[in-house]
Enzyme design. Sequence first.
Site, mmCIF file in Angstrom:
data_model
loop_
_atom_site.group_PDB
_atom_site.id
_atom_site.type_symbol
_atom_site.label_atom_id
_atom_site.label_comp_id
_atom_site.label_asym_id
_atom_site.label_seq_id
_atom_site.Cartn_x
_atom_site.Cartn_y
_atom_site.Cartn_z
ATOM 1 N N GLU A 261 5.824 13.430 -34.425
ATOM 2 C CA GLU A 261 5.923 12.262 -35.298
ATOM 3 C C GLU A 261 6.151 10.977 -34.495
ATOM 4 O OE1 GLU A 261 5.993 9.637 -38.138
ATOM 5 O OE2 GLU A 261 5.661 11.735 -38.682
ATOM 6 N N THR A 305 0.487 8.999 -41.097
ATOM 7 C CA THR A 305 0.522 10.435 -40.807
ATOM 8 C C THR A 305 -0.554 11.191 -41.567
ATOM 9 O OG1 THR A 305 2.886 10.418 -40.297
ATOM 10 C CG2 THR A 305 1.935 12.527 -40.942
#
Length: 687
Positions: A261, A305
Amino acid sequence: MNNFLKKLYAKLNTRFGFFTLVLFVFWIKTYLVYITKFNLGIASTYQMVLAFINPLPFALLILGIALYFKGKKSYWLLLVLDFICSLWMFANILYYREFSDFLSLGIIKTSGTVSNNLGLSISEILHGTDFLVFVDVIVFALLLIFKLIKVDYSPVKYRVPAVITVLSVVLFGLNLTAAEKDRSQLLTRTFDNNYIVKYLGLNFYAGYNAYQTHKQNETRAHASSSDMDKVLKFINKNRTEDNIQYFGKAKGKNVFIFHLESFQQFLIDYKVDGKEVTPNINSFYHNQNTLSFDNFFNQVGQGKTSDAETMLENSLYGLPSGSVTSTYGTDNTFQALPAMLSQRGYTTASFHGDVGSFWNRNNTYKSWGYQYFFDKEFYKDKADYSVGYGLKDKIFLKQAAQYIEQLPQPFYAKIITVTNHYPYQIDKQNQDFPKTTTGDNTVDGYVQTAHYLDQAFGEFISYLKKTGLYDNSMIVMYGDHYGISNNHKKAIAQLLGKDKVTDYDLVNFQKVPFMIHMNGLQGGINHTYGGEIDVMPTLLDLMGIKNTDTIQFGQDLLATNRRQVVAFRNGDFTSPQYTKVGSTVYNNKGEKVTDKLNKKEKSIIDQDQEYVTSSLDLSDKVITGDLLRFYTPSNFKNVNKQDITYNYTKSMAQLKQAQKDKKSSLLYKNNDKSTVDLYSTDAPELK
């Protein structure tokens, strides 16, 4: 002087006078927000003048609505309209500060899929000065309430508001014409919302974006099988050949996709106070059996994302507005990597320590063919187990082991980490690494959460080695998108040891890691230029799956005949020769060469731009038109989403049955003795 003030006050006590005052203040307020809150890339006096003028046409149009009414209704409607426009401005300030982009209808429509845990992020993003956009509304309201401004009850002369409306349209036409002179084909070829706001204004952007969203819906309704012809022609023209040296090297192996991430490439080998931020990932990066790509770029748009995942497993770009998974993930037809693998005997699963509805994953993953989705429902959670956007990585990964050991082999498992997510905060008991000292609160905590992620990764790799999965798996790692946006130029310059950063530096700062590790794989640092759109064809090559008729816009990173042009969602691009940011071209030394290009070089730039524009445009059409419903590649069956469930009870029953049928899970091979005890973590919460 007193006489002048009396005349001015008398004018303000007329309906038109009060309107003019509100209009003027709103106009100046908007311009000040442009230059203090946004980074629009204003590069000339001409652009500065356009940015100053562009709030006026739509302010006239919107606020002018109040002039069609009389009495108090006109005054209070004017302030309501001012408040609504100010609220839109305020929301965009917050959104832009974090994502370097403007709110879109697509984001607003799907906000429910990303809204959990946003409270902490907003509190970190919010600045006290942001509330100044409402001061004029409050002051004007008080002036009316205390009758310091008297209401004009005279009859409405409709020619006045009519002229205002016509004037707004004329001014916008002049604004657009002037903008086109500086940025040709502004509304037809640009993918960057900064350009729209810089040239035409924030309010125009809102309307334009709504129109684009409507057009996308219309496109889907009117799409037909013939629309695939241009797509196939483009794909087949740019399809690469398999690399004989690597083709099939990972056939039959388990595949781990380790999703880092907000992890950027500059963190590799980066040190703070002489200490490596990510020693475990560094070791993995430099391993002789790891293929590491040092010119790999994130290519995400507003979907962040979700865009990264869309590209990774579909080789389709994210959209210019909104998120593919949130808007189209439930209903569209996809031919994703999990579906391909599950139809070839792989068990496919995704692991995520947050709720399944985030980015609409609980629906999208079914469309992509994931057999299992182990979301937050599958893990134990306590008060100190989570931070920000889900379970802390160390706790999440340890708990994920109980499900990994049950997956029949070979399997494809995607592991999504979340702790290294904005606002980059971790509780004191997990802080064992110094912050950077740029003075930017957003940036300085970034290395702390990245270090925590690295520790969690090290523990996970240790577990894989202890259980033998390490030797029988291909482990893929990638950073999904930037952690530090380009809005933090001063801090970025300090991190890179520069006095200042250019647009060229910022493009390269947005590189993210991509690594492929497998015992026996010939590794090393690969310098080819590529991005997330290229991951799927690369993995298919390694897994020995022929890729001759799929709809994928990426190219195998291992192919020798690939085109090394990396498209960014806003239409810019980079390659080994040139980087194009807006209308500015840089060479690979970071020098501006826009006005120094010869005819041959300009032709190369034009060809690359055409490739980028066509690739983005055709990918958008595939998604918005749901064109894959009209085309099925060989050896592929469309996913029946009704056969897939992520309910905890049903999933566990299905997994138990699969272990009996296939007899290949790690748990089965270990005589039903769990390997979870082999997972070692120093997470203080678990002691």
